[in-house]
Design an enzyme around this catalytic site. Structure first.
Site: not given
Ligand code: NAX
Length: 328
Positions: A161, A189
């Site tokens: 952000d 966020h």
């Molecule tokens: P993806 O769905 O591509 O990847 C997430 C991965 O995490 C998957 O491979 C899944 O198997 C794994 N996972 C789920 N639960 C798990 C657990 N308990 N232990 C270990 N691995 C686990 O998502 P991606 O685009 O990489 O985003 C990841 C996260 O970042 C999401 O929650 C998303 O909302 C968040 N974001 C946060 C941002 C921020 O500024 N704070 C911005 C970007 C993003 O939207």
């Protein structure tokens, strides 16, 4: 040579992981002289573990001189062992028909388990950054689940952000991002965050005076920064990944290596500053030095800013109330 640092990354086979891991291994996060060991966590699901193996094959194929070790895990108790840095990226995405409350609870479960594992096995100085959404509340849960670690070791990512706000201000003023100082983002966020350029300067000049347009701030700047994540999804068909990974790199690098007096934004447990109740995981302007962050103090909060801060705080308090029963 320096002792390798152990960096644990969760959600390592996901979108953000695919941008993040290569930059950590190349030295962008901890420095070009700092060897790293990657401890990668994914869910036990066969497809996820197989995808993780594929990413590790590619990391091997980069032959990064700084990458001196790498392991795959499905259990946080092994993934977080002796971790110096933990990037908690993996989270439960919102599925079809899932209520906000269900999403909060599903993630609360994950971050309770991971907080406990950090508490049990990570380095006592571990620096934790939560990226997985809802990032602030997930970080709060992990912190509360790790009572033997200092609360200040737990942070949430507001840096994307912050970086989005920097670029918008640079475009509006026609100036360079690198010349913008003293920008900050307050709060959660989420679209309620309050990106604040009232104190920002470019070459010593006030950004607020340069822009001199409160309507632009209210009607264009704040909505653009606040809804940027949705705009990326709309354009790309996928959520922000490379820019999110970049922000995580920036957050940890600045925390570990220092900002040399410059401001940045981190989501951190409040110490009560600016009337934000203690422990609320809130975006604040900070400076960092010797591996510690400090909230920038004494900033005047005008009526408009106070309203915005109250709104984003109210949202965080609501999220916190929604998971309180899980933290007993
Ligand atoms: P993806 O769905 O591509 O990847 C997430 C991965 O995490 C998957 O491979 C899944 O198997 C794994 N996972 C789920 N639960 C798990 C657990 N308990 N232990 C270990 N691995 C686990 O998502 P991606 O685009 O990489 O985003 C990841 C996260 O970042 C999401 O929650 C998303 O909302 C968040 N974001 C946060 C941002 C921020 O500024 N704070 C911005 C970007 C993003 O939207």
């Amino acid at each position: 040579a320096k002792t390798p640092m152990r960096v644990a990354v969760t959600g390592a086979a996901g979108q953000i992981g695919y941008s993040l891991l290569f930059r950590i291994a190349s030295g962008d996060m901890l420095g070009k002289d700092q060897p790293v060991i990657l401890q990668l966590l994914e869910i036990a699901d066969e497809k996820a573990q197989k995808a993780l193996k594929g990413v590790m094959m590619e990391l091997d194929d980069c032959a990064f001189p700084l990458l001196v070790g790498m392991t795959a895990h499905s259990d946080p108790m092994t993934a977080f062992k002796d971790a110096d840095i933990a990037l908690l990226v993996g989270a439960r995405p919102r599925g079809p028909g899932m209520e906000r409350k269900d999403l909060l609870e599903a993630n609360a479960q994950i971050f309770t388990v991971q907080g406990k594992a950090l508490d049990a096995v990570a380095s006592r100085n571990v620096k934790v950054l939560v990226v997985g959404n809802p990032a602030n509340t997930n970080a709060y849960i992990a912190m509360k689940s790790a009572p033997s670690l200092p609360a200040k070791n737990f942070t949430a990512m507001l840096r994307l952000d912050h970086n989005r706000a920097l670029s918008q201000v640079a475009q509006k003023t026609g100036k360079q991002v690198k010349d913008i100082k003293k920008l900050a983002v307050w709060g959660n966020h989420s679209p309620t965050m309050y990106a604040d350029y009232r104190f920002a300067t470019i070459d010593g000049q006030s950004v607020k005076d340069m822009i001199n347009d409160d309507a632009w701030n209210r009607d264009t700047f704040l909505p653009t920064v606040g809804k940027r994540g949705a705009a990326i999804i709309e354009a790309r068909g996928l959520s922000s990944a490379a820019s999110a990974a970049n922000a995580a790199i920036d957050h940890i690098r600045d925390w570990v290596l220092g900002t040399n007096g410059e401001w940045t934004t981190m989501g951190i447990p409040s110490d009560g500053s600016y009337g934000i109740p203690k422990d609320v995981m809130f975006g604040f302007p900070v400076t960092t030095e010797n591996g510690e962050y400090k909230i920038v103090q004494g900033l005047a909060i005008d009526e408009f800013s106070q309203e915005r801060i109250n709104k984003t705080l109210a949202e965080l308090e609501e999220e916190r109330a929604g998971v309180a029963h899980l933290l007993k």
